[in-house]
Motif scaffolding. Structure first.
Motif, PDB file in Angstrom:
ATOM      1  N   GLU A  92       0.842  -1.197   0.000  1.00 35.69           N
ATOM      2  CA  GLU A  92       0.000   0.000   0.000  1.00 35.69           C
ATOM      3  C   GLU A  92       0.880   1.250   0.000  1.00 35.69           C
ATOM      4  OE1 GLU A  92      -3.359   0.015  -0.089  1.00 35.69           O
ATOM      5  OE2 GLU A  92      -3.338  -2.173  -0.183  1.00 35.69           O
ATOM      6  N   PRO A  93       0.318   2.398  -0.410  1.00 35.63           N
ATOM      7  CA  PRO A  93       1.090   3.640  -0.298  1.00 35.63           C
ATOM      8  C   PRO A  93       1.602   3.836   1.132  1.00 35.63           C
ATOM      9  CG  PRO A  93      -0.843   4.003  -1.644  1.00 35.63           C
ATOM     10  CD  PRO A  93      -0.970   2.621  -1.054  1.00 35.63           C
ATOM     11  N   GLY A  94       2.865   4.184   1.239  1.00 32.90           N
ATOM     12  CA  GLY A  94       3.520   4.366   2.524  1.00 32.90           C
ATOM     13  C   GLY A  94       4.278   3.144   3.010  1.00 32.90           C
ATOM     14  N   ASP A  95       4.022   1.984   2.405  1.00 31.39           N
ATOM     15  CA  ASP A  95       4.744   0.765   2.784  1.00 31.39           C
ATOM     16  C   ASP A  95       6.170   0.804   2.264  1.00 31.39           C
ATOM     17  OD1 ASP A  95       2.526  -0.283   4.065  1.00 31.39           O
ATOM     18  OD2 ASP A  95       2.024  -1.692   2.458  1.00 31.39           O
ATOM     19  N   TYR A  96       7.084   0.229   3.053  1.00 30.44           N
ATOM     20  CA  TYR A  96       8.498   0.159   2.688  1.00 30.44           C
ATOM     21  C   TYR A  96       8.846  -1.215   2.135  1.00 30.44           C
ATOM     22  CZ  TYR A  96       9.052   4.414   5.427  1.00 30.44           C
ATOM     23  OH  TYR A  96       8.950   5.690   5.906  1.00 30.44           O
ATOM     24  N   GLY A  97       9.883  -1.233   1.304  1.00 30.62           N
ATOM     25  CA  GLY A  97      10.374  -2.486   0.775  1.00 30.62           C
ATOM     26  C   GLY A  97      11.753  -2.312   0.179  1.00 30.62           C
TER      27      GLY A  97
ATOM     28  N   ALA B  51      13.145   1.409  -0.687  1.00 31.89           N
ATOM     29  CA  ALA B  51      12.153   2.305  -1.266  1.00 31.89           C
ATOM     30  C   ALA B  51      10.831   2.228  -0.513  1.00 31.89           C
ATOM     31  CB  ALA B  51      11.942   1.919  -2.727  1.00 31.89           C
ATOM     32  N   TYR B  52       9.929   3.119  -0.895  1.00 36.88           N
ATOM     33  CA  TYR B  52       8.554   3.071  -0.389  1.00 36.88           C
ATOM     34  C   TYR B  52       7.619   3.327  -1.569  1.00 36.88           C
ATOM     35  CZ  TYR B  52       8.375   8.169  -0.598  1.00 36.88           C
ATOM     36  OH  TYR B  52       8.395   9.463  -1.046  1.00 36.88           O
ATOM     37  N   VAL B  53       6.371   2.896  -1.400  1.00 43.44           N
ATOM     38  CA  VAL B  53       5.355   3.121  -2.423  1.00 43.44           C
ATOM     39  C   VAL B  53       4.682   4.448  -2.100  1.00 43.44           C
ATOM     40  CG1 VAL B  53       3.234   2.234  -3.476  1.00 43.44           C
ATOM     41  CG2 VAL B  53       4.989   0.635  -2.665  1.00 43.44           C
ATOM     42  N   ASP B  54       4.649   5.370  -3.080  1.00 44.57           N
ATOM     43  CA  ASP B  54       4.006   6.661  -2.827  1.00 44.57           C
ATOM     44  C   ASP B  54       2.524   6.606  -3.212  1.00 44.57           C
ATOM     45  OD1 ASP B  54       3.776   7.141  -5.578  1.00 44.57           O
ATOM     46  OD2 ASP B  54       5.234   8.769  -5.615  1.00 44.57           O
ATOM     47  N   GLU B  55       1.839   7.718  -3.055  1.00 42.40           N
ATOM     48  CA  GLU B  55       0.396   7.772  -3.306  1.00 42.40           C
ATOM     49  C   GLU B  55       0.012   7.584  -4.773  1.00 42.40           C
ATOM     50  OE1 GLU B  55       2.047  11.908  -3.560  1.00 42.40           O
ATOM     51  OE2 GLU B  55       2.220  10.300  -2.087  1.00 42.40           O
ATOM     52  N   HIS B  56       0.977   7.658  -5.687  1.00 43.34           N
ATOM     53  CA  HIS B  56       0.728   7.463  -7.129  1.00 43.34           C
ATOM     54  C   HIS B  56       1.139   6.072  -7.606  1.00 43.34           C
ATOM     55  CE1 HIS B  56      -0.130  11.721  -7.362  1.00 43.34           C
ATOM     56  NE2 HIS B  56       1.035  11.972  -6.802  1.00 43.34           N
ATOM     57  N   GLN B  57       1.435   5.171  -6.662  1.00 37.01           N
ATOM     58  CA  GLN B  57       1.932   3.826  -6.978  1.00 37.01           C
ATOM     59  C   GLN B  57       3.301   3.877  -7.657  1.00 37.01           C
ATOM     60  OE1 GLN B  57      -0.063   1.988  -4.768  1.00 37.01           O
ATOM     61  NE2 GLN B  57       0.344   0.394  -6.230  1.00 37.01           N
ATOM     62  N   ASP B  58       4.074   4.884  -7.297  1.00 38.22           N
ATOM     63  CA  ASP B  58       5.460   4.984  -7.745  1.00 38.22           C
ATOM     64  C   ASP B  58       6.341   4.450  -6.625  1.00 38.22           C
ATOM     65  OD1 ASP B  58       4.701   6.277 -10.102  1.00 38.22           O
ATOM     66  OD2 ASP B  58       5.013   8.273  -9.259  1.00 38.22           O
ATOM     67  N   LEU B  59       7.463   3.893  -7.013  1.00 41.35           N
ATOM     68  CA  LEU B  59       8.451   3.450  -6.045  1.00 41.35           C
ATOM     69  C   LEU B  59       9.498   4.554  -5.935  1.00 41.35           C
ATOM     70  CD1 LEU B  59       8.613   0.831  -4.464  1.00 41.35           C
ATOM     71  CD2 LEU B  59      10.209  -0.025  -6.146  1.00 41.35           C
TER      72      LEU B  59
ATOM     73  N   PRO C  40       7.600 -13.566  -3.790  1.00 41.97           N
ATOM     74  CA  PRO C  40       6.437 -13.040  -3.079  1.00 41.97           C
ATOM     75  C   PRO C  40       6.701 -11.656  -2.474  1.00 41.97           C
ATOM     76  CG  PRO C  40       7.562 -14.635  -1.703  1.00 41.97           C
ATOM     77  CD  PRO C  40       8.289 -14.614  -3.032  1.00 41.97           C
ATOM     78  N   SER C  41       5.632 -10.939  -2.201  1.00 43.96           N
ATOM     79  CA  SER C  41       5.764  -9.613  -1.595  1.00 43.96           C
ATOM     80  C   SER C  41       6.421  -9.690  -0.217  1.00 43.96           C
ATOM     81  CB  SER C  41       4.401  -8.927  -1.502  1.00 43.96           C
ATOM     82  OG  SER C  41       3.519  -9.691  -0.703  1.00 43.96           O
ATOM     83  N   SER C  42       6.281 -10.818   0.474  1.00 44.52           N
ATOM     84  CA  SER C  42       6.908 -10.970   1.794  1.00 44.52           C
ATOM     85  C   SER C  42       8.434 -10.925   1.716  1.00 44.52           C
ATOM     86  CB  SER C  42       6.453 -12.267   2.466  1.00 44.52           C
ATOM     87  OG  SER C  42       6.759 -13.376   1.651  1.00 44.52           O
ATOM     88  N   PHE C  43       9.004 -11.218   0.563  1.00 44.82           N
ATOM     89  CA  PHE C  43      10.454 -11.130   0.389  1.00 44.82           C
ATOM     90  C   PHE C  43      10.921  -9.679   0.329  1.00 44.82           C
ATOM     91  CE2 PHE C  43      11.990 -15.387  -1.609  1.00 44.82           C
ATOM     92  CZ  PHE C  43      11.328 -16.113  -0.625  1.00 44.82           C
ATOM     93  N   VAL C  44      10.079  -8.763  -0.169  1.00 45.10           N
ATOM     94  CA  VAL C  44      10.494  -7.371  -0.357  1.00 45.10           C
ATOM     95  C   VAL C  44       9.990  -6.439   0.732  1.00 45.10           C
ATOM     96  CG1 VAL C  44      10.652  -7.656  -2.867  1.00 45.10           C
ATOM     97  CG2 VAL C  44       8.573  -6.684  -1.890  1.00 45.10           C
ATOM     98  N   ARG C  45       8.901  -6.783   1.406  1.00 46.62           N
ATOM     99  CA  ARG C  45       8.278  -5.909   2.409  1.00 46.62           C
ATOM    100  C   ARG C  45       9.216  -5.697   3.600  1.00 46.62           C
ATOM    101  NH1 ARG C  45       2.914  -4.808   3.150  1.00 46.62           N
ATOM    102  NH2 ARG C  45       2.341  -6.565   1.807  1.00 46.62           N
ATOM    103  N   LEU C  46       9.265  -4.437   4.059  1.00 47.65           N
ATOM    104  CA  LEU C  46      10.038  -4.071   5.244  1.00 47.65           C
ATOM    105  C   LEU C  46       9.105  -3.511   6.312  1.00 47.65           C
ATOM    106  CD1 LEU C  46      13.067  -2.147   3.670  1.00 47.65           C
ATOM    107  CD2 LEU C  46      13.152  -4.371   4.786  1.00 47.65           C
ATOM    108  N   ASP C  47       9.440  -3.716   7.586  1.00 48.32           N
ATOM    109  CA  ASP C  47       8.677  -3.118   8.680  1.00 48.32           C
ATOM    110  C   ASP C  47       8.965  -1.631   8.807  1.00 48.32           C
ATOM    111  OD1 ASP C  47       7.428  -5.509   9.350  1.00 48.32           O
ATOM    112  OD2 ASP C  47       9.000  -6.068  10.763  1.00 48.32           O
ATOM    113  N   GLY C  48      10.121  -1.206   8.368  1.00 52.18           N
ATOM    114  CA  GLY C  48      10.524   0.194   8.425  1.00 52.18           C
ATOM    115  C   GLY C  48      11.614   0.439   7.403  1.00 52.18           C
ATOM    116  N   PRO C  49      12.011   1.680   7.204  1.00 53.00           N
ATOM    117  CA  PRO C  49      12.969   2.004   6.137  1.00 53.00           C
ATOM    118  C   PRO C  49      14.337   1.349   6.262  1.00 53.00           C
ATOM    119  CG  PRO C  49      12.559   3.923   7.519  1.00 53.00           C
ATOM    120  CD  PRO C  49      11.598   2.852   7.970  1.00 53.00           C
ATOM    121  N   SER C  50      14.744   0.974   7.471  1.00 55.50           N
ATOM    122  CA  SER C  50      16.072   0.368   7.629  1.00 55.50           C
ATOM    123  C   SER C  50      15.994  -1.104   8.042  1.00 55.50           C
ATOM    124  CB  SER C  50      16.892   1.160   8.645  1.00 55.50           C
ATOM    125  OG  SER C  50      16.247   1.158   9.899  1.00 55.50           O
ATOM    126  N   GLY C  51      14.821  -1.715   7.909  1.00 56.93           N
ATOM    127  CA  GLY C  51      14.642  -3.095   8.317  1.00 56.93           C
ATOM    128  C   GLY C  51      15.367  -4.089   7.429  1.00 56.93           C
TER     129      GLY C  51
END
Length: 183
Positions: free
Chosen positions: A22-27, A51-59, A109-120
């Motif tokens: 979702e927008p605001g999520d880190y990966g 990176a993070y996903v912004d409100e326009h679905q940009d990375l 899978p998305s679980s491979f790229v998803r981060l809990d925070g920007p430095s996770g």
């Protein structure tokens, strides 16, 4: 791994692991410069991008908010899928910040790229920091297939094994451990 698994002979089904974020999520994405887009990626050509996903679905990069690529949700075919990651470029993007993802294989899978925070940390960061000759993209695809096929392997187990690998000093030992325990 056979050649079809790495995309050399047959094209894999493409998907963007960031499409589930979702927008605001880190990966963390593994990217190449646009000139280095190929059917197969080599360790020396790839770069880890937080990176993070912004409100326009940009990375966008965590470090400086610069545009990396579009998040691709859907495309009619593989060629369109690849093109969509770098269309509708925002006006603040520059040629030297545009990158293409090497993680578009449907097995990742998305679980491979998803981060809990920007430095996770996640599976991608752990693999990218290993000092190995094994093709890191192929390794991610193989691990993703193992998770998808539910071969008794889960994300926590992969992360633990990768943390153990990071502590090994002997490169030959690392390569052997990867072959025996992860692939």
């Amino acid at each position: 791994m056979n050649e079809n698994d790495s995309g050399s002979l047959g094209e894999p089904d493409l998907s963007d692991p960031f499409a589930a974020l979702e927008p605001g999520d880190y990966g963390t994405d593994v990217c190449v410069r646009r000139d280095d887009i190929a059917a197969e990626f080599h360790n020396e050509d790839i770069e880890l991008v937080r990176a993070y996903v912004d409100e326009h679905q940009d990375l966008r990069r965590v470090s400086d908010d610069s545009f990396v690529r579009n998040v691709v949700v859907d495309a009619p075919d593989d060629a369109a899928f690849i093109k969509r990651m770098l269309v509708d470029i925002p006006s603040d993007a520059t040629e030297d910040t545009l990158m293409a993802s090497a993680l578009f294989h449907g097995a990742i899978p998305s679980s491979f790229v998803r981060l809990d925070g920007p430095s996770g940390k996640n599976v991608v960061t752990r693999i990218m920091t290993l000092d190995i000759e094994t093709n890191k993209i192929d390794m991610l695809v193989s691990l993703g297939k193992a998770v998808q096929n539910q071969e008794g392997i889960d994300i926590a187990m992969i992360e633990s094994a990768l943390d153990n690998l990071a502590g090994l000093e002997d490169v030959e030992g690392i390569e052997q451990y990867i072959q025996q325990n992860l692939l």
